[in-house]
Design an enzyme around this catalytic site. Structure first.
Site, PDB file in Angstrom:
ATOM      1  CB  THR A  65      -1.040   0.133   1.247  1.00  0.00           C
ATOM      2  OG1 THR A  65      -1.764   1.059   1.186  1.00  0.00           O
ATOM      3  CG2 THR A  65      -0.321   0.027   2.641  1.00  0.00           C
ATOM      4  CD  GLU A  66      -1.307   5.588  -2.644  1.00  0.00           C
ATOM      5  OE1 GLU A  66      -0.889   5.822  -3.776  1.00  0.00           O
ATOM      6  OE2 GLU A  66      -1.983   6.569  -2.238  1.00  0.00           O
ATOM      7  CG  ASN A  67      -0.969   4.159   3.297  1.00  0.00           C
ATOM      8  OD1 ASN A  67      -1.150   3.272   2.397  1.00  0.00           O
ATOM      9  ND2 ASN A  67      -1.564   3.896   4.444  1.00  0.00           N
ATOM     10  CB  SER A 107       6.065   3.743  -0.121  1.00  0.00           C
ATOM     11  OG  SER A 107       4.696   3.120  -0.648  1.00  0.00           O
TER      12      SER A 107
END
Lengths: 232, 231
Positions: A65-67, A107
């Site tokens: 997940t990008e976060n 990320s």
């Protein structure tokens, strides 16, 4: 009902004519079945995150997940909800054994650096040459919001799209050329829709193969889409 | 870099922030949002601020409260539109706040570059899109890249989980997000933490932000919110 996996290119287009179009949940299951085992996958936000519900433990897929997380687990329920742990859509999620956290620059380095195998994104439009438009309608009253879409579109090795084939007004979303502002150029590999699954040719030259159809024939699709469709 | 100051209150921590300052604000949605520092900044009164953050406020708290107080001239962010971004939406549609949208990875990497002394970098993100219009491009090994410049903050306001008395930081889960990058890119980095521990009790192998990047630390009670209507 059970959805059989779509066949791969070269083995012929499969027309599912004994049923209607796929629901979004069924479409999520079809995509989940097509994601290769053992890969790193980002499911963006919104509808594609439903694919996670259909991934089996045996597939050994690690969700990014990008976060800032690898090893994301299912949505958190009840007491599991921790505001410090969310997915890219800000929905509370859980962590799986082997999860790792990292900061935002790392990320996105994972995406641009070619380390992410697959991402699945929504779309306003996909062009036959693999161009993607999914961040801005271009309308003057629209507040544009790109998030991580442009980074994912050019970063993941394979970009899958999950969308309805037709907009609410009936206009096709698989188009000869995007009229909405672009997210990425020639970046889409596969387009998964309620009416069919399409593969963009590797040469990105307006060459779209139909892998499968749902509730509609290839010839009917040809009459509704302004794109040249080849049978797989 | 001088040694980190440990302050008693969030008001002391944000003292001296000038009108017109560029402020990097940590958080992804509401995870990692420095709520107490922002509330103190609202009381402090600085206005005409340029805010760099991932979102443009959620609900009525944190960045949304700063926007609602009318202190923000411009927001540079990746994702302003959200189920609960009504404060920003209304200000933007009324022409009361400027918006610059930047792809999320470019936002992170441009701040990383600022903190690392990189003058600019070529990045493949946004090639051929409206967000690359007017920017210098270059073909490198057959692929097109866009020239991107650093984003530096006069201040960074971030939330971490725990600090030691030297200012070394550890974070918690996805609340880490932009914190470590913003800490490097702020001329003055101000951090709120849930806990301050004695120096020597954080595992040096697990420190995420070394104290050299941290100027001011204040301990506050953790407040947690989730984004309403997230999906």
């Amino acid at each position: 009902m059970t959805i059989t996996n779509t066949t791969t290119a070269g083995s012929g287009t499969v027309e599912h004519l004994d049923r209607g179009p796929l629901s979004m949940g069924e479409l999520a299951a079809v995509i989940a079945g097509d994601i290769p085992a053992g890969v790193y996958v980002n499911l963006g936000i919104g509808q594609p995150t439903r694919i996670a519900d259909h991934l089996s433990a045996e597939q050994g897929i690690v969700l990014h997940t990008e976060n800032g997380m690898l090893g994301m687990g299912p949505a958190a329920q009840g007491d599991e909800i921790d505001p410090d742990l969310t997915n890219a859509g800000k929905v509370p999620v859980t962590e799986l054994p082997g999860a790792a956290y990292f900061h935002h620059a790392d990320s996105f380095a994972m995406m641009r650096g070619g380390h992410l195998d697959v991402c699945v994104l929504g779309a306003y439009q996909v062009a036959a040459n693999g161009d993607l438009a999914n961040w801005h309608t271009g309308r003057s009253d629209d507040i544009p919001a790109v998030g991580g879409a442009m980074d994912l579109a050019i970063g993941a090795k394979s970009v899958f799209i999950m969308m309805t084939l037709f907009a609410k007004d009936g206009s096709p979303k698989l188009v000869p050329g995007c009229t909405y502002p672009l997210t990425g150029v020639g970046c889409v590999s596969r387009v998964y829709t309620d009416h069919g699954v399409f593969e963009v040719g590797p040469d990105r030259r307006q060459n779209v193969s139909v892998i499968a159809t749902y509730g509609i024939s290839v010839s009917a699709l040809r009459s509704r889409l302004d794109v040249r469709l080849a049978e797989a | 870099m001088s040694r980190t100051e440990l302050l008693e209150t969030a008001d002391e921590a944000v003292a001296g922030i000038e009108d017109g300052a560029t402020i990097l604000v940590g958080g992804f949605g509401l995870a990692g949002m420095p709520f107490d520092l922002i509330d103190a900044l609202i009381r402090q009164g600085a206005k005409d601020l340029m805010i760099v953050a991932n979102n443009a406020g959620n609900g009525e708290v944190g960045l949304a409260a700063l926007l609602k107080a009318g202190r923000v001239r411009k927001v540079l962010c990746s994702f302003p539109r959200q189920s609960d971004s009504w404060v920003f939406d209304e200000l933007y549609r009324a022409g009361k706040v400027e918006l610059e949208v930047v792809p999320q990875g470019n936002l992170a990497e441009r701040m990383r570059a600022a903190g690392a002394g990189i003058g600019a970098f070529f990045c493949p993100t946004a090639v051929g899109t409206p967000l690359a219009e007017g920017k210098e491009t270059r073909m490198i090994d057959g692929r097109e890249y866009v020239l991107e410049y650093p984003i530096k903050g006069d201040y960074a306001l971030i939330a971490a989980h725990r600090a030691d008395r030297l200012g070394n930081l550890v974070y918690r889960m996805t609340a880490r997000n932009f914190g470590p990058v913003m800490a490097t890119a702020g001329t003055t980095t101000i951090v709120q933490v849930s806990e301050v521990v004695d120096t020597g009790t954080l595992d040096p192998e697990a420190v995420v932000t070394p104290s050299i990047y941290v100027d001011r630390v204040v301990q506050v009670d953790a407040r947690h919110y989730t984004v309403q209507g997230a999906r």
